[in-house]
Design a protein around this motif. Structure first.
Motif, mmCIF file in Angstrom:
data_model
loop_
_atom_site.group_PDB
_atom_site.id
_atom_site.type_symbol
_atom_site.label_atom_id
_atom_site.label_comp_id
_atom_site.label_asym_id
_atom_site.label_seq_id
_atom_site.Cartn_x
_atom_site.Cartn_y
_atom_site.Cartn_z
ATOM 1 N N LYS A 1 0.833 -1.208 0.000
ATOM 2 C CA LYS A 1 0.000 0.000 0.000
ATOM 3 C C LYS A 1 0.868 1.258 0.000
ATOM 4 O O LYS A 1 0.557 2.246 -0.680
ATOM 5 C CB LYS A 1 -0.917 -0.014 1.224
ATOM 6 C CG LYS A 1 -1.920 1.130 1.267
ATOM 7 C CD LYS A 1 -2.856 0.965 2.452
ATOM 8 C CE LYS A 1 -3.925 2.051 2.471
ATOM 9 N NZ LYS A 1 -4.878 1.846 3.592
ATOM 10 N N TRP B 1 -3.287 -1.225 -9.933
ATOM 11 C CA TRP B 1 -4.497 -1.270 -9.103
ATOM 12 C C TRP B 1 -5.006 -2.702 -8.951
ATOM 13 O O TRP B 1 -5.426 -3.114 -7.863
ATOM 14 C CB TRP B 1 -5.579 -0.377 -9.712
ATOM 15 C CG TRP B 1 -5.279 1.082 -9.589
ATOM 16 C CD1 TRP B 1 -4.754 1.901 -10.552
ATOM 17 C CD2 TRP B 1 -5.460 1.904 -8.430
ATOM 18 N NE1 TRP B 1 -4.604 3.177 -10.064
ATOM 19 C CE2 TRP B 1 -5.029 3.211 -8.772
ATOM 20 C CE3 TRP B 1 -5.942 1.670 -7.142
ATOM 21 C CZ2 TRP B 1 -5.070 4.271 -7.865
ATOM 22 C CZ3 TRP B 1 -5.993 2.725 -6.235
ATOM 23 C CH2 TRP B 1 -5.558 4.012 -6.605
ATOM 24 N N MET C 1 -3.106 -4.652 -6.416
ATOM 25 C CA MET C 1 -3.494 -4.271 -5.056
ATOM 26 C C MET C 1 -4.825 -4.909 -4.661
ATOM 27 O O MET C 1 -4.942 -5.525 -3.597
ATOM 28 C CB MET C 1 -3.601 -2.746 -4.947
ATOM 29 C CG MET C 1 -2.280 -2.003 -5.014
ATOM 30 S SD MET C 1 -1.118 -2.430 -3.685
ATOM 31 C CE MET C 1 -2.075 -2.028 -2.220
ATOM 32 N N TYR D 1 -5.067 -7.940 -1.979
ATOM 33 C CA TYR D 1 -5.830 -7.841 -0.727
ATOM 34 C C TYR D 1 -6.769 -9.038 -0.570
ATOM 35 O O TYR D 1 -6.913 -9.589 0.526
ATOM 36 C CB TYR D 1 -6.642 -6.546 -0.694
ATOM 37 C CG TYR D 1 -5.865 -5.330 -0.248
ATOM 38 C CD1 TYR D 1 -5.108 -5.355 0.922
ATOM 39 C CD2 TYR D 1 -5.903 -4.145 -0.982
ATOM 40 C CE1 TYR D 1 -4.400 -4.236 1.340
ATOM 41 C CE2 TYR D 1 -5.200 -3.016 -0.570
ATOM 42 C CZ TYR D 1 -4.449 -3.072 0.593
ATOM 43 O OH TYR D 1 -3.751 -1.961 1.009
ATOM 44 N N GLU E 1 -10.312 -3.888 2.539
ATOM 45 C CA GLU E 1 -9.270 -3.082 1.887
ATOM 46 C C GLU E 1 -9.362 -3.207 0.369
ATOM 47 O O GLU E 1 -9.099 -2.246 -0.360
ATOM 48 C CB GLU E 1 -7.880 -3.507 2.362
ATOM 49 C CG GLU E 1 -7.456 -2.897 3.679
ATOM 50 C CD GLU E 1 -7.300 -1.380 3.620
ATOM 51 O OE1 GLU E 1 -6.915 -0.843 2.567
ATOM 52 O OE2 GLU E 1 -7.583 -0.724 4.629
ATOM 53 N N THR F 1 -9.863 -0.050 -1.984
ATOM 54 C CA THR F 1 -8.904 0.270 -3.047
ATOM 55 C C THR F 1 -9.614 0.495 -4.378
ATOM 56 O O THR F 1 -9.226 1.367 -5.160
ATOM 57 C CB THR F 1 -7.854 -0.855 -3.177
ATOM 58 O OG1 THR F 1 -7.198 -1.017 -1.908
ATOM 59 C CG2 THR F 1 -6.811 -0.527 -4.228
ATOM 60 N N ASP G 1 -10.875 3.931 -4.170
ATOM 61 C CA ASP G 1 -9.771 4.878 -4.382
ATOM 62 C C ASP G 1 -9.420 4.982 -5.863
ATOM 63 O O ASP G 1 -9.141 6.066 -6.378
ATOM 64 C CB ASP G 1 -8.531 4.439 -3.597
ATOM 65 C CG ASP G 1 -8.684 4.643 -2.097
ATOM 66 O OD1 ASP G 1 -9.622 5.362 -1.685
ATOM 67 O OD2 ASP G 1 -7.867 4.080 -1.341
#
Length: 248
Positions: free
Chosen positions: A95, A109, A112, A116, A124, A128, A131
Motif C-alpha cells: 500500500k 491497481w 493491489m 488484498y 481493503e 482500493t 480509491d
C-alpha cells in the motif's frame, strides 16, 4: 545462466530468514545483492524488505523501500515489487508503494485489489477499488471487478455487491465466464438467491463454472428441488458436469 542461479540462490536465502537470529544472513545477502548489481531487481528487493521485517528490522526495511521509490521506478518495476510484497503477505508495504508511486496503470491497481483478496483483506480490496475510481483516471478492468466481487462474496456484503454490479453495468462490461460465475456466486453468498437466479438466466451459460455457482447457491440455501432442476437443464444444454458440480 550463472546470473539466474545467483539470483535464485539469494532469493532462497532471503526467504529462509524468518527470525531475528537470521539478521546476519540477511545483511550478508543484501551485501552480495548490491555487489552483483541486483539491487534494483524488484523481486529481490521485495524479498529483502520482507526478510528485514521478519528479522525485526522494520526501519531497515522501510529505508530500503524508500530508496527504491526515490529512484523513480518505472511502472513495470513498481508492479513487480507490489506483486512480490503481496505474495509475501506484506500488503501494508504494498500500500505504501502504491501511495508513493509516481506512475501507475490498471495492472498496479489490480495487483493491489487482487492481492488484498488473496491476503484476506476484503474490506481493503473494496476500499482500493473506491480509491481507484476517486483518485485515478484509470478505469477498472474485468479483473478489478472479479476481485471486488470475490471480496463481497467473502464478506457476505450485499450492498457492496450491488454497488460493484452497478459499476459493471454503467461501464457496459462484457461478461466473460469468470464474471458471470462471480455474479451468480456473490448474490447467492450474500443471501439474495432470487437475484442470483435472475443473473444466472440472463447471462451466457456455456461454461460449467456458471452452472456450478447456481447449483452451489441453491444447495447452500437448502433448495434441493431447484438443484435438481438446474442439473437437468445443464444436461439438456449439453454442458458436461465436473467434480465441483457434484460437490455442490
Amino acid at each position: 545462466s550463472a546470473s539466474n542461479t545467483d539470483h535464485r540462490i539469494l532469493k532462497q536465502v532471503l526467504e529462509s530468514c524468518k527470525a531475528p537470529s537470521n539478521s546476519k544472513h540477511v545483511l550478508q545477502a543484501h551485501a552480495h545483492i548490491f555487489k552483483l548489481g541486483y539491487g534494483t531487481y524488484p523481486s529481490l528487493l521485495a524479498s529483502m524488505v520482507t526478510a528485514y521485517r521478519r528479522c525485526n528490522l522494520p526501519h531497515t526495511a522501510r529505508r530500503l523501500l524508500l530508496w527504491f521509490l526515490s529512484s523513480s521506478p518505472n511502472v513495470s518495476n513498481t508492479n513487480l515489487i507490489i506483486e512480490s510484497l503481496m505474495r509475501s503477505g506484506e500488503y501494508g508495504l504494498a500500500k505504501k508503494v502504491l501511495r508513493k508511486a509516481s506512475d501507475r496503470n490498471v495492472i498496479t491497481w489490480n495487483l493491489m485489489i487482487g492481492g488484498y483478496v488473496r491476503n484476506v483483506q476484503y474490506e481493503e480490496a473494496l476500499r482500493t477499488l473506491k480509491d481507484m475510481l476517486s483518485f485515478s483516471d484509470i478505469k477498472p478492468s474485468k479483473f478489478s471487478f472479479a476481485s471486488a466481487l470475490a471480496a463481497c462474496a467473502r464478506l457476505g456484503d450485499l450492498h457492496s455487491a450491488k454497488w460493484v454490479h452497478s459499476l459493471m453495468i454503467d461501464a457496459e462490461v462484457e461478461l466473460n465466464p469468470i464474471l458471470c460465475t462471480a455474479l451468480v456466486d456473490v448474490y447467492a453468498k450474500c443471501g439474495d438467491i432470487e437475484t442470483s437466479k435472475e443473473v444466472f438466466y440472463s447471462v451466457e451459460r456455456n461454461h460449467v463454472s456458471v452452472w456450478n455457482a447456481m447449483i452451489t447457491g441453491f444447495a447452500t440455501h437448502g433448495l434441493a428441488r431447484e438443484v435438481m432442476r438446474v442439473f437437468s437443464e445443464m444436461e439438456a444444454e449439453h454442458v458436461s458436469p465436473d467434480s465441483i458440480t457434484f460437490l455442490g
